[in-house]
Design a protein around this motif. Structure first.
Motif, PDB file in Angstrom:
ATOM      1  N   LEU A  30      -4.264   1.195  -9.013  1.00  0.00           N
ATOM      2  CA  LEU A  30      -3.676   1.652  -7.752  1.00  0.00           C
ATOM      3  C   LEU A  30      -4.701   2.377  -6.896  1.00  0.00           C
ATOM      4  O   LEU A  30      -4.793   2.168  -5.691  1.00  0.00           O
ATOM      5  N   ILE A  31      -5.468   3.211  -7.531  1.00  0.00           N
ATOM      6  CA  ILE A  31      -6.346   4.081  -6.751  1.00  0.00           C
ATOM      7  C   ILE A  31      -7.642   3.378  -6.380  1.00  0.00           C
ATOM      8  O   ILE A  31      -8.431   3.892  -5.588  1.00  0.00           O
ATOM      9  N   ALA A  48       0.995  15.668 -12.268  1.00  0.00           N
ATOM     10  CA  ALA A  48      -0.271  16.209 -12.779  1.00  0.00           C
ATOM     11  C   ALA A  48      -0.435  17.684 -12.455  1.00  0.00           C
ATOM     12  O   ALA A  48      -0.953  18.445 -13.264  1.00  0.00           O
ATOM     13  N   ILE A  49       0.001  18.110 -11.262  1.00  0.00           N
ATOM     14  CA  ILE A  49      -0.277  19.506 -10.908  1.00  0.00           C
ATOM     15  C   ILE A  49       0.895  20.447 -11.167  1.00  0.00           C
ATOM     16  O   ILE A  49       0.757  21.654 -11.025  1.00  0.00           O
ATOM     17  N   SER A  69       2.187   1.868  -3.424  1.00  0.00           N
ATOM     18  CA  SER A  69       1.160   2.458  -4.284  1.00  0.00           C
ATOM     19  C   SER A  69       0.999   3.931  -3.983  1.00  0.00           C
ATOM     20  O   SER A  69       0.868   4.762  -4.891  1.00  0.00           O
ATOM     21  N   LEU A  70       1.002   4.237  -2.707  1.00  0.00           N
ATOM     22  CA  LEU A  70       0.796   5.619  -2.289  1.00  0.00           C
ATOM     23  C   LEU A  70       1.891   6.525  -2.844  1.00  0.00           C
ATOM     24  O   LEU A  70       1.621   7.604  -3.372  1.00  0.00           O
ATOM     25  N   LEU A  75      -6.138  12.377  -3.801  1.00  0.00           N
ATOM     26  CA  LEU A  75      -5.261  11.941  -4.887  1.00  0.00           C
ATOM     27  C   LEU A  75      -6.043  11.819  -6.189  1.00  0.00           C
ATOM     28  O   LEU A  75      -5.584  12.231  -7.256  1.00  0.00           O
ATOM     29  N   ARG A  76      -7.247  11.245  -6.065  1.00  0.00           N
ATOM     30  CA  ARG A  76      -8.069  11.056  -7.256  1.00  0.00           C
ATOM     31  C   ARG A  76      -8.351  12.399  -7.916  1.00  0.00           C
ATOM     32  O   ARG A  76      -8.300  12.539  -9.133  1.00  0.00           O
ATOM     33  N   THR A  77      -8.632  13.397  -7.102  1.00  0.00           N
ATOM     34  CA  THR A  77      -8.934  14.716  -7.644  1.00  0.00           C
ATOM     35  C   THR A  77      -7.700  15.352  -8.276  1.00  0.00           C
ATOM     36  O   THR A  77      -7.771  15.907  -9.379  1.00  0.00           O
ATOM     37  N   LEU A  78      -6.568  15.233  -7.589  1.00  0.00           N
ATOM     38  CA  LEU A  78      -5.343  15.819  -8.148  1.00  0.00           C
ATOM     39  C   LEU A  78      -5.025  15.208  -9.507  1.00  0.00           C
ATOM     40  O   LEU A  78      -4.598  15.899 -10.422  1.00  0.00           O
ATOM     41  N   LEU A  79      -5.263  13.896  -9.610  1.00  0.00           N
ATOM     42  CA  LEU A  79      -4.876  13.208 -10.842  1.00  0.00           C
ATOM     43  C   LEU A  79      -5.731  13.597 -12.040  1.00  0.00           C
ATOM     44  O   LEU A  79      -5.320  13.384 -13.170  1.00  0.00           O
ATOM     45  N   PHE A 119     -16.200  16.607 -10.605  1.00  0.00           N
ATOM     46  CA  PHE A 119     -15.601  15.280 -10.560  1.00  0.00           C
ATOM     47  C   PHE A 119     -15.580  14.740  -9.141  1.00  0.00           C
ATOM     48  O   PHE A 119     -15.887  13.580  -8.895  1.00  0.00           O
ATOM     49  N   THR A 120     -15.208  15.616  -8.196  1.00  0.00           N
ATOM     50  CA  THR A 120     -15.121  15.163  -6.807  1.00  0.00           C
ATOM     51  C   THR A 120     -16.476  14.665  -6.319  1.00  0.00           C
ATOM     52  O   THR A 120     -16.568  13.630  -5.649  1.00  0.00           O
ATOM     53  N   SER A 166       0.708  12.534  -8.928  1.00  0.00           N
ATOM     54  CA  SER A 166      -0.067  13.739  -8.614  1.00  0.00           C
ATOM     55  C   SER A 166       0.796  14.973  -8.788  1.00  0.00           C
ATOM     56  O   SER A 166       0.337  16.004  -9.296  1.00  0.00           O
ATOM     57  N   LYS A 214       0.832  -1.218   0.000  1.00  0.00           N
ATOM     58  CA  LYS A 214       0.000   0.000   0.000  1.00  0.00           C
ATOM     59  C   LYS A 214       0.855   1.252   0.000  1.00  0.00           C
ATOM     60  O   LYS A 214       0.557   2.214  -0.708  1.00  0.00           O
ATOM     61  N   LEU A 249       1.420   7.057  -6.506  1.00  0.00           N
ATOM     62  CA  LEU A 249       0.304   7.970  -6.760  1.00  0.00           C
ATOM     63  C   LEU A 249       0.686   9.412  -6.441  1.00  0.00           C
ATOM     64  O   LEU A 249       0.301  10.336  -7.161  1.00  0.00           O
ATOM     65  N   GLN A 308      -7.774   0.695  -4.695  1.00  0.00           N
ATOM     66  CA  GLN A 308      -7.648   0.015  -3.400  1.00  0.00           C
ATOM     67  C   GLN A 308      -8.104   0.958  -2.293  1.00  0.00           C
ATOM     68  O   GLN A 308      -8.383   2.121  -2.535  1.00  0.00           O
ATOM     69  N   THR A 309      -8.149   0.425  -1.062  1.00  0.00           N
ATOM     70  CA  THR A 309      -8.409   1.329   0.057  1.00  0.00           C
ATOM     71  C   THR A 309      -7.087   1.971   0.459  1.00  0.00           C
ATOM     72  O   THR A 309      -6.123   1.289   0.787  1.00  0.00           O
ATOM     73  N   LEU A 310      -7.052   3.301   0.359  1.00  0.00           N
ATOM     74  CA  LEU A 310      -5.822   4.033   0.634  1.00  0.00           C
ATOM     75  C   LEU A 310      -6.168   5.282   1.437  1.00  0.00           C
ATOM     76  O   LEU A 310      -7.274   5.811   1.303  1.00  0.00           O
ATOM     77  N   PRO A 311      -5.219   5.768   2.235  1.00  0.00           N
ATOM     78  CA  PRO A 311      -5.460   7.058   2.884  1.00  0.00           C
ATOM     79  C   PRO A 311      -5.443   8.183   1.849  1.00  0.00           C
ATOM     80  O   PRO A 311      -4.736   8.081   0.846  1.00  0.00           O
ATOM     81  N   LEU A 319      -2.828   3.476 -12.991  1.00  0.00           N
ATOM     82  CA  LEU A 319      -3.240   4.380 -11.914  1.00  0.00           C
ATOM     83  C   LEU A 319      -4.643   4.037 -11.410  1.00  0.00           C
ATOM     84  O   LEU A 319      -4.913   4.126 -10.209  1.00  0.00           O
TER      85      LEU A 319
END
Lengths: 271, 730
Positions: free
Chosen positions: B527-528, A17-18, A6-7, B538-542, A253-254, A14, A3, A10, B530-533, B524
């Motif tokens: 990866l996203i 991306a930004i 993965s973090l 992160l989803r929004t940033l991506l 989206f959120t 990110s 995990k 990600l 899964q259950t993650l903190p 991606l």
């Protein structure tokens, strides 16, 4: 262990991306209207929120925002209704010319858009829809439809038929089955197609620029373009507007992504 | 809620119609202009004053940038509409008057009053006046930051000497890739790059010397390694460069940024003793040929007002433009502006900019060869020679009028046969379809109808329009009277060796992009999922790359690729200890830069689609696989990948089509094909053929070829993937 790996990945993506957005933010705060600046700092000497203030007080930005919201929402609603029904028909029934239609839908996307602008304009001028939101609505809906129909159809194809058969046995008619049984479990597909329709209308420039000829009717992309001129662009205003334009999409989206990821989809169906 | 929304939507769509009806009582004149931002306020002020004195006339003013002003006026005027007046640079007069879209202005004033205008501001073609300018200028000069340079160089010798001695950063910057900023030097070496009848004079000793000179200047060490307009501008504004070569349009912006700067001529060429000769031109008003008789008088009134002495003085005071009227130039307010003194001095050595459409072809070819020389891949001698040969060829192509021959009859015959067959087919099938539509399947047909009608309405006409055009000779010279000529455009497209090089590049471009979009997107998404903190964050940033307007993010990427100042090379240098990469001036690197930008723009979309698709895969399958001892890799290839196909296939097909035809990214990141036209893909070729060379028939044929290629590729791909599409998840 897995995990945290993965973090980290990600988080790296990110940042990727930004990263450019950081620059756009920095330009939007600057007071000297310089783009492609050399420094990395977000806030400089002379930075302020003036560009944002100017946007709301002395440009038509609020009107463009309203126009864009109206057009994009209308396109999303109409587009979703039209594509969901068409996709359901293509997924569940055998109609004449079905295969041909699926390919024809894709084919509409293959022609270089540059060469379509003039005939679009002629068409809308003949229909008296030039300089009118109606013209934009028709073109946006139909240009986004092919992706939406394919996407919805693929989703419907993955839904098991048993549930619909059970509903039919229970006395529902075909339309009720679609409306009461199939749509409620199609959240993820609706979110994607809806977002797609929305952003198509929200970001489109070329067609809107040809169709709309009144600054009061401009959508955001056309409005933003008026800050731009060859070698004399108002970068501060442009960047500030670009930041503001992105926010609704991110918010939308959120909100919608909850429906996209929520577990309410197939668990109930599989049983 | 829903009702309210519908009412709201309908209301706002009807609003514009109502507004129109009321406007009929007064004469409305539409004016499309390309005034830069600071100038628009001055215009608005002037128009308000005009309306106050003329209550029966309303003026609607609309901004369009230079390119879109010309192309949208062209579309509107072609179907008999368009604004009454357009305002823009003189070079739009060439194509627009050749196409017959402008009305002559010969009798706007008496001969006496015309004498008050600078001859440069009266733009004539074929004996008629098609534009009257309200200012002249648009010339390049040397701007120096007074804090950093006390005495600007008067000669090129001084330029080099002072530049080498200067230690506070760069001594000089200018948009290096732009031929417009290069041609003044050619004049300084003794001969203009264009003759009196707009014939190219690119293979001259002066051109070769100027090319050698610019290369020497580029390698001098006191200028940046690469700089486009925005970079040069930012360097000058931030005081990182002491001087800049820029046009009069930039002065107002520098004043606003509170720079203390001076304006002077470009330095005298020491070896020839001549001044470099910047192009000078006018901006002004032209009238639409479709103007309605009842609006003519009001329009002329407005024109005379906008060109009057007081309005010109107003503009000059506010934004330092040089009035076209001699009387306005002599007014006290204008004479005391120090910037206008500098303008007058630069104008003395300037060359008037030609307005013929041929100039466009000359710019195009010069741009390619100039950039190649600058990049070092071609010698100045070779570059000058190539440019001349290529310019002559382009001009010939542009002015060519294909005559219909026997092929035209063949085309018409085929069209007739196709129509008959279609009618026959419809006649035969229609009853069957009608029967089905009434039958038990009627819901299926009812559901299809709305989609079919909208798509059909929008796509059929444009397609047929282009099909017809592609067999015709529609071009600059035949804009009003084109004919069907035959297959000539198709032969021209398919016989062009460049077509195949660019096709190959386009295929590569598409494949590389789709590969990265797809692999990153799916990776991606998994990866996203899964259950993650902090997952929602992160989803929004991506997905942010998807939300930001493409125009500005593509240009930001362009800035980040700058060799010396861009973020990417800074990261490479500071963190990865790598040599800086010349991203934008080498063909392969520039292509990679475009790919990287497009991957950034496109992966969020694929991630979304994959994320949606993942939700349709039942979790039990993974548990079962785990029980059977399958590892993560096997689970991905056996379960996830095949079950994602139904949603990924349409996304891949459409993503591929969009990437194949994606004009924006390549155009913006490579600034229209730089370096030296090496980064084109097929659609940018279409764009160039249509908008730079006005070869509409040719670009329609090229578009049809693209369409055909994509159709074949798609059918093939769908056939290969059929098993996934028909099976789905059962």
């Amino acid at each position: 262990m897995k995990k945290s790996a993965s973090l980290i990945v990600l988080i790296l993506f990110s940042i990727f991306a930004i990263f450019p957005v950081w620059y756009i933010l920095a330009v939007s705060f600057r007071g000297d209207n310089a783009f492609q600046v050399v420094s990395w700092a977000l806030w400089h000497e002379g930075s302020s929120l003036d560009n944002y203030r100017t946007l709301f007080t002395s440009t038509l930005f609020p009107i463009w925002l309203r126009n864009s919201v109206l057009v994009s929402l209308a396109v999303t609603i109409i587009g979703l209704a039209v594509s969901a029904t068409a996709a359901y028909s293509l997924s569940r029934f055998r109609t004449r010319g079905q295969g041909m239609m699926m390919v024809a839908l894709l084919a509409t996307q293959m022609f270089p858009a540059t060469m379509l602008l003039l005939p679009f304009y002629i068409l809308l001028a003949k229909l008296e829809l030039a300089n009118h939101f109606g013209g934009l609505l028709i073109i946006y809906t139909s240009t986004a439809l092919p992706f939406c129909i394919w996407q919805m159809k693929s989703w419907f194809d993955t839904l098991p038929k048993e549930l619909e058969e059970a509903a039919l046995v229970d006395g529902c008619n075909r339309f009720q089955v679609f409306y009461r049984v199939v749509l409620p479990v199609s959240g993820p597909a609706m979110v994607i197609t809806g977002l797609f329709q929305f952003t198509t209308a929200w970001c489109e420039y070329a067609i809107a620029a040809v169709v709309l000829q009144d600054p009061e009717l401009y959508t955001l992309p056309v409005g933003l373009k008026s800050f731009q001129a060859s070698m004399a662009t108002e970068w501060g205003l442009y960047a500030a507007a670009a930041v503001l334009v992105s926010i609704p999409v991110v918010i939308l989206f959120t909100i919608l992504s909850r429906a996209l990821i929520s577990g309410l989809t197939l668990g109930s169906v599989k049983g | 809620m829903m009702k309210l929304l519908t009412a709201l939507l309908l209301g706002s769509f009807l609003l514009p119609i109502c507004a129109k009806a009321e406007a009929d009582t007064v004469v409305t004149i539409r004016l499309w202009h390309q005034l830069m931002y600071a100038h628009r306020d001055v215009q608005a002020e002037a128009l308000r004053e005009f309306e106050r004195h003329n209550p029966g006339i309303r003026v609607e003013s609309l901004y369009r940038d230079t390119e879109s002003l010309r192309s949208s006026f062209q579309s509107a005027a072609q179907v008999g509409g368009g604004p009454e007046l357009i305002y823009g640079p003189s070079d739009q007069v060439g194509p627009l008057s050749t196409m017959g879209l402008l009305a002559p202005l010969d009798d706007l004033y008496s001969a006496d009053e015309f004498k008050d205008f600078d001859p440069l501001s009266l733009v004539k073609r074929h004996g008629h006046l098609y534009m009257v300018g309200d200012n002249v200028g648009n010339h390049l000069s040397l701007l120096y930051n007074k804090k950093l340079v006390a005495n600007p160089p008067r000669t090129t010798e001084e330029l080099f000497a002072q530049g080498r001695a200067y230690k506070n950063g760069f001594y000089l910057v200018w948009p290096m890739q732009e031929p417009f900023f290069f041609v003044p030097w050619v004049g300084g070496f003794g001969e203009s790059f264009v003759g009196p009848n707009t014939e190219p004079r690119l293979n001259t000793p002066a051109m070769k010397q100027a090319l050698a000179f610019i290369r020497q200047l580029k390698d001098s060490g006191f200028v940046p390694k690469e700089a486009d307009y925005e970079t040069a501008n930012a360097l000058f504004k931030e005081g990182k460069s002491a001087m800049i070569i820029n046009g009069d349009w930039s002065w107002g912006d520098y004043k606003k940024a509170k720079l203390d700067f001076g304006v002077t001529r470009l330095p005298l060429i020491s070896s020839t003793g001549k001044w470099p000769s910047p192009l000078v031109s006018t901006k002004g008003y032209s009238m639409n040929v479709n103007i309605k008789p009842e609006k003519l008088e009001a329009t002329r009134k407005l024109l005379r007002f906008l060109l009057s002495e007081p309005v010109q003085v107003q503009f000059s005071q506010a934004v330092s433009t040089l009035p076209s009227r001699l009387s306005a130039r002599n007014s006290e307010e204008v004479r005391k502006d120090p910037l206008l003194l500098a303008t007058a001095s630069v104008m003395e050595v300037g060359t008037p900019m030609p307005v013929d459409p041929e100039l466009r072809a000359i710019w195009d070819t010069l741009r390619t060869q100039y950039q190649a020389v600058l990049g070092g891949s071609v010698s100045p001698e070779q570059g000058a020679e190539n440019a001349q040969a290529e310019a002559i060829k382009q001009i010939r192509i542009m002015n060519e009028i294909t005559q219909p021959d026997a092929q035209a009859s063949v085309v018409k015959l085929i069209a007739l046969i196709a129509l008959v067959l279609l009618a026959f087919y419809i006649f035969k099938k229609a009853p069957l379809v009608m029967r089905d539509m009434m039958g038990p399947q009627r819901l299926a047909y009812g559901f299809l109808m709305p989609a079919l009608l909208t798509v059909g309405l929008v796509i059929v006409f444009p397609f047929i329009y282009n099909l017809v055009i592609s067999f015709s000779n529609l071009s600059l010279r035949t804009f009003q009277d084109w004919q069907i000529t035959g297959f000539q455009n198709y032969t021209a497209v398919l016989m062009d060796p460049q077509f195949y090089t660019i096709l190959w590049k386009t295929v590569l471009w598409t494949a590389v992009n789709i590969f990265f979009h797809l692999s990153l997107g799916v990776f991606l998404a998994i990866l996203i999922d899964q259950t993650l903190p902090a997952k929602p964050l992160l989803r929004t940033l991506l997905i942010i790359p998807w939300a930001v307007p493409q125009y500005i993010s593509a240009l930001t990427w362009r800035g980040m690729f700058n060799q010396e100042f861009g973020a990417i090379n800074q990261v490479l240098r500071d963190y990865l200890m790598m040599e800086p990469v010349q991203w934008l001036s080498k063909p392969f690197e520039a292509f990679s830069a475009c790919v990287l930008t497009n991957v950034w723009l496109g992966f969020p979309f694929m991630m979304m689609v994959a994320l949606g698709g993942l939700q349709s895969i039942p979790k039990e399958l993974y548990e079962a696989a785990r029980v059977d001892g399958a590892n993560a890799w096997q689970r991905f290839w056996r379960i996830t990948w095949p079950l994602l196909q139904p949603v990924l296939i349409p996304a891949t097909v459409l993503g591929g089509i969009w990437t194949f035809n994606n004009l924006n990214v390549v155009w913006l990141v490579s600034n229209g094909g730089e370096p030296a036209d090496q980064t084109h893909i097929l659609v940018s070729y279409v764009y160039k053929s249509a908008f730079d060379l006005y070869r509409y028939g040719h670009s329609a044929a090229l578009s049809m070829v693209i369409f055909g290629l994509l159709l074949i590729a798609t059918l093939f791909y769908l056939r290969v993937q059929r098993r996934y599409l028909t099976k789905g998840l059962k």
